[in-house]
Design a protein around this motif. Structure first.
Motif, PDB file in Angstrom:
ATOM      1  N   ASN B  14      39.919  49.659  33.543  1.00  0.00           N
ATOM      2  CA  ASN B  14      40.981  50.636  33.285  1.00  0.00           C
ATOM      3  C   ASN B  14      40.879  51.236  31.882  1.00  0.00           C
ATOM      4  O   ASN B  14      41.875  51.339  31.165  1.00  0.00           O
ATOM      5  CB  ASN B  14      42.370  50.003  33.452  1.00  0.00           C
ATOM      6  CG  ASN B  14      42.504  49.271  34.769  1.00  0.00           C
ATOM      7  OD1 ASN B  14      41.936  49.697  35.776  1.00  0.00           O
ATOM      8  ND2 ASN B  14      43.222  48.167  34.759  1.00  0.00           N
ATOM      9  N   PRO B  42      37.866  29.147  30.297  1.00  0.00           N
ATOM     10  CA  PRO B  42      39.270  29.212  30.702  1.00  0.00           C
ATOM     11  C   PRO B  42      39.504  30.326  31.717  1.00  0.00           C
ATOM     12  O   PRO B  42      38.729  31.263  31.816  1.00  0.00           O
ATOM     13  CB  PRO B  42      40.014  29.502  29.393  1.00  0.00           C
ATOM     14  CG  PRO B  42      38.986  30.077  28.481  1.00  0.00           C
ATOM     15  CD  PRO B  42      37.688  29.451  28.865  1.00  0.00           C
ATOM     16  N   GLY B  44      40.492  33.567  33.437  1.00  0.00           N
ATOM     17  CA  GLY B  44      40.597  34.929  32.932  1.00  0.00           C
ATOM     18  C   GLY B  44      39.555  35.292  31.890  1.00  0.00           C
ATOM     19  O   GLY B  44      39.631  36.362  31.279  1.00  0.00           O
ATOM     20  N   CYS B  45      38.541  34.411  31.682  1.00  0.00           N
ATOM     21  CA  CYS B  45      37.554  34.713  30.650  1.00  0.00           C
ATOM     22  C   CYS B  45      36.431  35.601  31.175  1.00  0.00           C
ATOM     23  O   CYS B  45      35.532  35.972  30.423  1.00  0.00           O
ATOM     24  CB  CYS B  45      36.980  33.428  30.045  1.00  0.00           C
ATOM     25  SG  CYS B  45      35.894  32.557  31.179  1.00  0.00           S
ATOM     26  N   HIS B 196      35.354  25.138  37.204  1.00  0.00           N
ATOM     27  CA  HIS B 196      36.301  24.734  36.168  1.00  0.00           C
ATOM     28  C   HIS B 196      36.091  23.275  35.786  1.00  0.00           C
ATOM     29  O   HIS B 196      36.773  22.750  34.918  1.00  0.00           O
ATOM     30  CB  HIS B 196      37.735  24.926  36.650  1.00  0.00           C
ATOM     31  CG  HIS B 196      38.210  26.337  36.526  1.00  0.00           C
ATOM     32  ND1 HIS B 196      38.375  26.949  35.314  1.00  0.00           N
ATOM     33  CD2 HIS B 196      38.509  27.265  37.460  1.00  0.00           C
ATOM     34  CE1 HIS B 196      38.775  28.189  35.507  1.00  0.00           C
ATOM     35  NE2 HIS B 196      38.857  28.410  36.804  1.00  0.00           N
TER      36      HIS B 196
HETATM   37  N1  LIG Z   1      39.481  44.822  39.284  1.00  0.00           N
HETATM   38  C1  LIG Z   1      40.059  44.546  38.094  1.00  0.00           C
HETATM   39  N2  LIG Z   1      40.850  45.460  37.510  1.00  0.00           N
HETATM   40  C2  LIG Z   1      41.432  45.196  36.321  1.00  0.00           C
HETATM   41  N3  LIG Z   1      41.268  44.072  35.628  1.00  0.00           N
HETATM   42  C3  LIG Z   1      40.495  43.126  36.151  1.00  0.00           C
HETATM   43  C4  LIG Z   1      39.849  43.304  37.427  1.00  0.00           C
HETATM   44  N4  LIG Z   1      39.132  42.198  37.700  1.00  0.00           N
HETATM   45  C5  LIG Z   1      39.318  41.361  36.664  1.00  0.00           C
HETATM   46  N5  LIG Z   1      40.131  41.913  35.726  1.00  0.00           N
HETATM   47  C6  LIG Z   1      40.533  41.286  34.440  1.00  0.00           C
HETATM   48  O1  LIG Z   1      39.373  40.791  33.823  1.00  0.00           O
HETATM   49  C7  LIG Z   1      39.619  39.528  33.232  1.00  0.00           C
HETATM   50  C8  LIG Z   1      38.616  38.535  33.751  1.00  0.00           C
HETATM   51  O2  LIG Z   1      38.871  38.293  35.121  1.00  0.00           O
HETATM   52  P1  LIG Z   1      37.971  37.326  35.998  1.00  0.00           P
HETATM   53  O3  LIG Z   1      38.455  37.398  37.405  1.00  0.00           O
HETATM   54  O4  LIG Z   1      36.547  37.625  35.758  1.00  0.00           O
HETATM   55  O5  LIG Z   1      38.344  35.901  35.368  1.00  0.00           O
HETATM   56  P2  LIG Z   1      37.798  34.461  35.744  1.00  0.00           P
HETATM   57  O6  LIG Z   1      37.098  33.936  34.546  1.00  0.00           O
HETATM   58  O7  LIG Z   1      37.044  34.506  37.011  1.00  0.00           O
HETATM   59  O8  LIG Z   1      39.146  33.661  35.937  1.00  0.00           O
HETATM   60  P3  LIG Z   1      39.502  32.474  36.959  1.00  0.00           P
HETATM   61  O9  LIG Z   1      38.888  31.244  36.407  1.00  0.00           O
HETATM   62  O10 LIG Z   1      40.986  32.402  36.911  1.00  0.00           O
HETATM   63  O11 LIG Z   1      38.965  32.861  38.294  1.00  0.00           O
HETATM   64  C9  LIG Z   1      41.066  39.184  33.546  1.00  0.00           C
HETATM   65  O12 LIG Z   1      41.840  39.455  32.383  1.00  0.00           O
HETATM   66  C10 LIG Z   1      41.444  40.114  34.668  1.00  0.00           C
HETATM   67  O13 LIG Z   1      42.786  40.493  34.536  1.00  0.00           O
END
Ligand SMILES: Nc1ncnc2c1ncn2[C@@H]1O[C@H](COP(=O)(O)OP(=O)(O)OP(=O)(O)O)[C@@H](O)[C@H]1O
Ligand SMILES: [Mg+2]
Lengths: 251, 252
Positions: B14, B42, B44-45, B196
């Motif tokens: 975005n 963690p 959301g990383c 995790h």
């Molecule tokens: N399609 C999207 N549109 C907007 N933001 C996104 C999108 N996909 C992921 N994000 C943002 O990118 C960041 C990383 O998300 P991601 O899903 O890769 O985290 P993750 O490390 O897999 O987390 P988890 O361990 O909870 O699965 C987050 O802050 C999420 O809000």
């Protein structure tokens, strides 16, 4: 046993209601043009059984052709519309509004467009009426694709037709049947009622109006019973098809 | 030969809007052919985001992703990888067996071969008796196992797995870890594995990549060198040393 328990109460209520109806009509001396007794209707149904069956077959054929035609066109139209987000955003409210209009009012116009020996006007009306619920529901189903399914198919490098065939259409199938359930009853109503407005007079609608015109009310009611039975056959057939086509929804 | 090569990759979601998120910032990562690499960090990383970039399901904002020596988009079209998502993503209208068969179907495998392969994979994840069930009749962990069987069925050269064992009990998890290692070793599969669990990452991996959030970055890369990958390895001093090292890196 489970079936007996689920079918018994409604059947019992139905039998009681008919008995009560008979009692009220005979005891209350209600005129037959207001409400004939079930026994009188039954007598007519037995006497006219060949006519009722013929008329029901004619109306049933019209409803069936309209229903199948309308459904096929609706599913194809929904598939085409769903390819464009803008188009489907615009199409949904319009289709919903048109669906709410009394499309049956088109019947006299269509009757005049074709020759009076043609079955086409009634079938076209039934088709148009069946189109909208199927179109609206199918489109809704086609638009609701699980994002994980989308990504999975992308990972398989699947083309848009493969995607539609393997994901969007099966995913939309329960929605198609939701539309079809509404459409099947509507198609029967349309096929019967369209005859009230002229055109070829070989179905249940024409029989009901002519019996009523001759003040033969029990006979008119006998054909109404035929129409109810026809609607029920369509509805139950749709339910059966739905069970066969979407087994994962009925586990 | 490198299976995956990520160079200077950033991902901004975005961009230019108030809800702008920098999911990944300047990530470099190499996965050698046949290597097992875990991503840990963690919530959301950006672990899932990184996996999606490798799978060419989203485009990087900057940087390049190379898979099997080709641009990621080409690798996806050439079916160079198999993926198991964080959500099982089964098709509810297909039976368990036909879900596993789907990627084989798309590769035009004959019906009998498909069935045989699917049944073999289902036996591997312990669901042989559920081949004829629909996904709605399975528990979350069982659905996840079907998704794993589906990803493994085509024997892809590269396997991308996003917390595949997250919903499983400890015993099933350990059994599947063993099975996965065996398959990868036997077929020379390269794997990128999101988890995790520190112990899971250490037990499975040749390399553990530790990430931190906001913005998502790689903060440490820890090479794992265990004497073996059996029950004894889970008790070895080397194993505990690596677990401690990863835990420290995560805290930092
Ligand atoms: N399609 C999207 N549109 C907007 N933001 C996104 C999108 N996909 C992921 N994000 C943002 O990118 C960041 C990383 O998300 P991601 O899903 O890769 O985290 P993750 O490390 O897999 O987390 P988890 O361990 O909870 O699965 C987050 O802050 C999420 O809000
Ligand atoms: Mg994730």
């Amino acid at each position: 046993m489970k079936y007996v328990r689920s079918i018994l109460p409604p059947v019992l209520v139905g039998v009681l209601a008919i008995a009560l109806w008979e009692l009220i009509v005979t005891a209350g001396r209600i005129a037959p043009f207001i409400l004939p007794a079930p026994s009188a209707i039954w007598a007519q149904l037995v006497e006219q059984r060949d006519n009722v069956v013929d008329a029901a077959l004619a109306s049933g054929a019209n409803a069936l052709v309209g229903l199948i035609g309308g459904t096929v066109v609706a599913v194809l139209a929904a598939l085409a519309t769903s390819r464009s987000k803008l188009l489907s955003d615009v199409a949904v409210p319009y289709a919903a509004v048109v669906n709410a209009l009394p499309i049956i009012a088109l019947a006299p116009i269509l009757n005049n467009m074709f020759d009076s020996t043609s079955s086409l006007p009634r079938r076209v009306v039934a088709g148009i009426i069946a189109f909208f619920p199927v179109f609206i529901n199918t489109l809704r189903g086609l638009r609701e694709v699980d994002p994980t399914h989308r990504e999975l198919m992308a990972s398989y490098a699947a083309g848009s037709w493969t995607f539609a065939r393997l994901v969007r259409l099966p995913g939309a199938l329960p929605y198609v049947f939701t539309g079809l359930r509404q459409a099947s009853s509507l198609a029967v109503i349309a096929a019967v009622v369209a005859e009230y407005f002229g055109g070829l007079q070989d179905g249940l609608g024409a029989r009901i109006t002519s019996a009523a015109a001759f003040t033969a009310y029990p006979r008119a009611w006998a054909f109404v019973v035929g129409a109810c039975a026809l609607g029920l056959v369509f509805y139950l057939t749709t339910l059966l098809l739905e069970r066969l086509a979407t087994p994962w929804k009925h586990l | 030969m490198t299976a995956v090569s990520i160079a200077g990759v950033s991902k901004v979601f975005n961009a230019g809007r108030p809800d702008e998120v920098t999911a990944l910032s300047d990530v470099d990562l190499t996965v050698d052919s046949g290597q097992f690499v875990s991503l840990i960090g963690p919530s959301g990383c950006g672990k899932s985001t990184l996996l999606r970039l490798v799978a060419d399901l989203i485009d990087p904002t900057s940087g390049t992703v190379t898979v099997a020596g080709k641009p990621a988009a080409q690798a996806r079209r050439d079916q160079e990888y198999g993926i198991a998502f964080q959500q099982a993503g089964l098709f509810e209208w297909r039976t368990v067996r036909r879900n596993v068969e789907l990627p084989l179907e798309l590769r035009k495998l004959p019906r009998a071969a498909r069935k045989e392969k699917a049944e073999e994979m289902l036996a591997l994840v312990g669901l042989a008796d559920f081949a004829g069930h629909y996904p709605a009749q399975l528990s979350g962990g069982m659905q996840q196992r079907v998704a794993i069987a589906r990803a493994l069925a085509v024997h892809p050269p590269l396997l991308l797995m996003d917390e595949p064992f997250g919903a499983l009990d400890e015993m099933t998890r350990e059994r599947l870890q063993g099975e996965l290692l065996q398959i990868c070793a036997k077929t020379g599969t390269s794997t990128v594995f999101v988890t995790h669990s520190i112990s899971e990452a250490v037990f499975l991996s040749d390399k553990v990549v530790v990430m931190s959030a906001r913005p998502g970055r790689i903060t440490a890369t820890i090479d794992i060198d265990l004497p073996g990958r059996d029950e004894a390895a889970r008790q070895s001093p080397a194993y505990f040393e690596h677990v401690t090292a990863v835990r420290k890196a995560l805290r930092a």
